[in-house]
Design a protein around this motif. Structure first.
Motif, PDB file in Angstrom:
ATOM      1  N   THR A 139      16.015  20.475  51.848  1.00 34.09           N
ATOM      2  CA  THR A 139      15.388  19.714  50.761  1.00 34.09           C
ATOM      3  C   THR A 139      16.257  19.849  49.513  1.00 34.09           C
ATOM      4  OG1 THR A 139      13.247  20.333  51.679  1.00 34.09           O
ATOM      5  CG2 THR A 139      13.235  19.295  49.507  1.00 34.09           C
ATOM      6  N   GLN A 140      16.604  18.678  48.947  1.00 32.82           N
ATOM      7  CA  GLN A 140      17.474  18.673  47.759  1.00 32.82           C
ATOM      8  C   GLN A 140      16.625  18.583  46.508  1.00 32.82           C
ATOM      9  OE1 GLN A 140      18.957  15.066  49.327  1.00 32.82           O
ATOM     10  NE2 GLN A 140      20.997  15.883  49.735  1.00 32.82           N
ATOM     11  N   TYR A 141      16.884  19.486  45.568  1.00 32.19           N
ATOM     12  CA  TYR A 141      16.173  19.474  44.285  1.00 32.19           C
ATOM     13  C   TYR A 141      17.163  19.127  43.179  1.00 32.19           C
ATOM     14  CZ  TYR A 141      12.525  21.693  46.991  1.00 32.19           C
ATOM     15  OH  TYR A 141      11.567  21.943  47.940  1.00 32.19           O
ATOM     16  N   PRO A 142      16.652  18.508  42.081  1.00 36.00           N
ATOM     17  CA  PRO A 142      17.560  18.118  40.994  1.00 36.00           C
ATOM     18  C   PRO A 142      18.282  19.311  40.357  1.00 36.00           C
ATOM     19  CG  PRO A 142      15.390  17.120  40.690  1.00 36.00           C
ATOM     20  CD  PRO A 142      15.269  18.073  41.849  1.00 36.00           C
ATOM     21  N   THR A 143      17.613  20.471  40.308  1.00 38.69           N
ATOM     22  CA  THR A 143      18.264  21.655  39.726  1.00 38.69           C
ATOM     23  C   THR A 143      17.993  22.865  40.609  1.00 38.69           C
ATOM     24  OG1 THR A 143      16.289  22.281  38.480  1.00 38.69           O
ATOM     25  CG2 THR A 143      17.869  20.847  37.337  1.00 38.69           C
ATOM     26  N   GLY A 144      18.787  23.910  40.402  1.00 35.00           N
ATOM     27  CA  GLY A 144      18.565  25.174  41.110  1.00 35.00           C
ATOM     28  C   GLY A 144      17.208  25.759  40.744  1.00 35.00           C
ATOM     29  N   ASN A 145      16.814  25.594  39.470  1.00 34.30           N
ATOM     30  CA  ASN A 145      15.515  26.126  39.023  1.00 34.30           C
ATOM     31  C   ASN A 145      14.389  25.575  39.894  1.00 34.30           C
ATOM     32  OD1 ASN A 145      17.399  26.341  36.954  1.00 34.30           O
ATOM     33  ND2 ASN A 145      15.850  26.378  35.346  1.00 34.30           N
ATOM     34  N   GLU A 146      14.465  24.276  40.168  1.00 34.89           N
ATOM     35  CA  GLU A 146      13.404  23.650  40.964  1.00 34.89           C
ATOM     36  C   GLU A 146      13.455  24.100  42.427  1.00 34.89           C
ATOM     37  OE1 GLU A 146      12.966  19.340  39.058  1.00 34.89           O
ATOM     38  OE2 GLU A 146      14.800  20.415  38.583  1.00 34.89           O
ATOM     39  N   ALA A 147      14.654  24.346  42.931  1.00 36.59           N
ATOM     40  CA  ALA A 147      14.770  24.837  44.308  1.00 36.59           C
ATOM     41  C   ALA A 147      14.124  26.220  44.410  1.00 36.59           C
ATOM     42  CB  ALA A 147      16.242  24.894  44.717  1.00 36.59           C
ATOM     43  N   VAL A 148      14.376  27.062  43.402  1.00 40.96           N
ATOM     44  CA  VAL A 148      13.802  28.411  43.417  1.00 40.96           C
ATOM     45  C   VAL A 148      12.279  28.347  43.253  1.00 40.96           C
ATOM     46  CG1 VAL A 148      13.745  30.624  42.180  1.00 40.96           C
ATOM     47  CG2 VAL A 148      15.943  29.526  42.682  1.00 40.96           C
ATOM     48  N   ALA A 149      11.809  27.441  42.410  1.00 42.57           N
ATOM     49  CA  ALA A 149      10.356  27.277  42.253  1.00 42.57           C
ATOM     50  C   ALA A 149       9.732  26.892  43.597  1.00 42.57           C
ATOM     51  CB  ALA A 149      10.053  26.221  41.191  1.00 42.57           C
ATOM     52  N   ALA A 150      10.424  26.056  44.369  1.00 38.27           N
ATOM     53  CA  ALA A 150       9.916  25.632  45.680  1.00 38.27           C
ATOM     54  C   ALA A 150       9.865  26.811  46.646  1.00 38.27           C
ATOM     55  CB  ALA A 150      10.795  24.517  46.245  1.00 38.27           C
ATOM     56  N   LEU A 151      10.848  27.698  46.552  1.00 43.66           N
ATOM     57  CA  LEU A 151      10.856  28.901  47.404  1.00 43.66           C
ATOM     58  C   LEU A 151       9.655  29.788  47.046  1.00 43.66           C
ATOM     59  CD1 LEU A 151      12.259  30.935  49.373  1.00 43.66           C
ATOM     60  CD2 LEU A 151      13.539  31.782  47.400  1.00 43.66           C
ATOM     61  N   LEU A 152       9.425  29.962  45.753  1.00 39.73           N
ATOM     62  CA  LEU A 152       8.312  30.815  45.314  1.00 39.73           C
ATOM     63  C   LEU A 152       6.977  30.248  45.784  1.00 39.73           C
ATOM     64  CD1 LEU A 152       9.637  31.578  41.715  1.00 39.73           C
ATOM     65  CD2 LEU A 152       9.350  33.252  43.563  1.00 39.73           C
ATOM     66  N   LYS A 153       6.893  28.927  45.804  1.00 40.78           N
ATOM     67  CA  LYS A 153       5.655  28.268  46.240  1.00 40.78           C
ATOM     68  C   LYS A 153       5.502  28.245  47.753  1.00 40.78           C
ATOM     69  CE  LYS A 153       4.631  24.068  45.008  1.00 40.78           C
ATOM     70  NZ  LYS A 153       5.064  22.717  44.580  1.00 40.78           N
ATOM     71  N   GLY A 154       6.591  28.531  48.466  1.00 37.90           N
ATOM     72  CA  GLY A 154       6.541  28.494  49.928  1.00 37.90           C
ATOM     73  C   GLY A 154       6.890  27.132  50.518  1.00 37.90           C
ATOM     74  N   ASP A 155       7.414  26.214  49.705  1.00 37.91           N
ATOM     75  CA  ASP A 155       7.808  24.906  50.245  1.00 37.91           C
ATOM     76  C   ASP A 155       9.078  24.989  51.093  1.00 37.91           C
ATOM     77  OD1 ASP A 155       5.700  23.843  48.920  1.00 37.91           O
ATOM     78  OD2 ASP A 155       6.867  22.938  47.288  1.00 37.91           O
ATOM     79  N   ASN A 178      12.743  36.392  38.472  1.00 34.02           N
ATOM     80  CA  ASN A 178      11.505  36.131  39.236  1.00 34.02           C
ATOM     81  C   ASN A 178      11.156  37.299  40.144  1.00 34.02           C
ATOM     82  OD1 ASN A 178      10.905  33.094  38.753  1.00 34.02           O
ATOM     83  ND2 ASN A 178      13.108  33.164  39.185  1.00 34.02           N
ATOM     84  N   GLU A 179       9.894  37.652  40.173  1.00 32.52           N
ATOM     85  CA  GLU A 179       9.406  38.701  41.074  1.00 32.52           C
ATOM     86  C   GLU A 179       9.391  38.203  42.511  1.00 32.52           C
ATOM     87  OE1 GLU A 179       7.452  41.889  40.477  1.00 32.52           O
ATOM     88  OE2 GLU A 179       8.959  41.747  38.874  1.00 32.52           O
ATOM     89  N   GLY A 180       9.635  39.121  43.456  1.00 33.27           N
ATOM     90  CA  GLY A 180       9.346  38.819  44.861  1.00 33.27           C
ATOM     91  C   GLY A 180      10.439  38.090  45.620  1.00 33.27           C
ATOM     92  N   ILE A 181      11.632  37.911  45.024  1.00 32.05           N
ATOM     93  CA  ILE A 181      12.713  37.276  45.792  1.00 32.05           C
ATOM     94  C   ILE A 181      13.975  38.135  45.719  1.00 32.05           C
ATOM     95  CG2 ILE A 181      11.899  34.883  45.678  1.00 32.05           C
ATOM     96  CD1 ILE A 181      13.753  34.409  43.301  1.00 32.05           C
ATOM     97  N   LYS A 182      14.848  37.957  46.703  1.00 30.34           N
ATOM     98  CA  LYS A 182      16.096  38.741  46.763  1.00 30.34           C
ATOM     99  C   LYS A 182      17.194  37.881  47.397  1.00 30.34           C
ATOM    100  CE  LYS A 182      15.008  40.450  51.364  1.00 30.34           C
ATOM    101  NZ  LYS A 182      14.633  41.484  52.264  1.00 30.34           N
ATOM    102  N   THR A 183      18.440  38.343  47.282  1.00 30.18           N
ATOM    103  CA  THR A 183      19.505  37.620  47.987  1.00 30.18           C
ATOM    104  C   THR A 183      19.874  38.407  49.241  1.00 30.18           C
ATOM    105  OG1 THR A 183      21.126  38.725  46.602  1.00 30.18           O
ATOM    106  CG2 THR A 183      20.601  36.475  45.999  1.00 30.18           C
TER     107      THR A 183
END
Ligand code: ARG
Length: 284
Positions: free
Chosen positions: A197-213, A231-236
């Motif tokens: 899934t392509q998001y306009p910005t990295g911020n939005e991609a990360v928000a989608a990960l946090l939401k579980g999308d 952001n809490e709860g994510i790692k690389t």
């Protein structure tokens, strides 16, 4: 009748001289705003042509060089209040200074940068942009000024523990990316567009990960670190996905500007300026 005509004529003359006077005043004010040193000459009276020539001088002195970026890519470019700051913004400002020009940064979607450069609406693109064969067909790149690594961000409790898990037989993990980036093109060719899934910005991609999308985000390592810190709860994941070189792009064939940029990069590397800027934003 004649008298009335004369009266009307003189009213017209008075009005037009007021208008001329007012516009003289305006010109004086605007050139004063730009160059305080010319104050006495411009307000002395002989005037509008003088003021105009001073304005011309000011604008040729301050030639603007325009840089296209996408300012959602910390620590290379991001907003601090209304200003775009970051490693690229600071290096570009030093390059512009070396060229005797004033830098103007134009924020746009990442996938519009190459066409803006080629259309000439901006002079160069600088956006943590990776040099790759497809882009080299469209634009010319400077020497590299930084290295990037594609990394994978997951939730702390993700079933994805290494890059290989994404490639496993039957894996259906969904990947979030920023549209038009190398993270986008690698993932699309590795996993197929259905899983990406392509998001306009990295911020939005990360928000989608946090939401579980999506199950992970593939993005450059430094922005990845910035997002993980913010952001809490994510790692690389520890393993990298791909190594890359960042460079500045110019319109194909604009060797004059490219050579100037390369000279500036060389000098700014040699005198330690680039390393200083990088260490200001990236703490190891
Ligand atoms: N390095 C990657 C690429 O060139 C991502 C760059 C994204 N940059 C940005 N300013 N959003 O495709």
């Amino acid at each position: 009748m004649k008298k009335l005509a004369l009266l009307l004529l003189s009213i017209v003359l008075v009005i037009s001289s007021v208008v001329v006077f007012a516009s003289c005043g305006d010109e004086t004010t605007s050139s004063e705003a730009e160059t305080s040193t010319n104050k006495t000459e411009t307000s002395s009276g002989t005037e509008s042509s003088e003021a105009a020539s001073i304005e011309e001088e000011v604008s040729t002195d301050e030639k603007v060089i325009k840089m296209a970026t996408n300012a959602y890519f910390p620590p290379y470019e991001f907003y601090e209040g209304e200003n775009i700051v970051g490693i690229d913004a600071e290096i570009a400002a030093l390059i512009a200074e070396k060229l005797g020009m004033k830098l103007e940064i134009v924020d746009m979607s990442f996938d519009s940068i190459l066409s803006a450069v080629n259309a000439g609406t901006v002079d160069f693109g600088m956006a943590g942009m990776t040099v790759n064969p497809d882009r080299l067909k469209e634009v010319d790149f400077s020497n590299s000024y930084a290295k990037g690594v594609q990394s994978v961000i997951v939730k702390n409790d993700s079933a994805i523990t290494k890059v290989d898990d994404l490639f496993a037989e039957g894996a259906t993990y969904k990947v979030g990316v920023q549209l038009g980036t190398t993270g986008d093109s690698y993932s699309t060719s590795d996993f197929g567009s259905d899983r990406v899934t392509q998001y306009p910005t990295g911020n939005e991609a990360v928000a989608a990960l946090l939401k579980g999308d999506v199950d992970c985000v593939i993005i450059d390592n430094e922005p990845a670190k910035a997002y993980v810190n913010a952001n809490e709860g994510i790692k690389t994941l520890e393993t990298a996905y791909a190594d890359e070189d960042y460079a500045i792009c110019v319109k194909k064939g604009n060797t004059e500007l490219l050579e100037k940029i390369n000279t500036a990069i060389y000098e700014l590397t040699k005198d330690g300026s680039i390393a200083n800027i990088v260490s200001k934003y990236i703490k190891e």
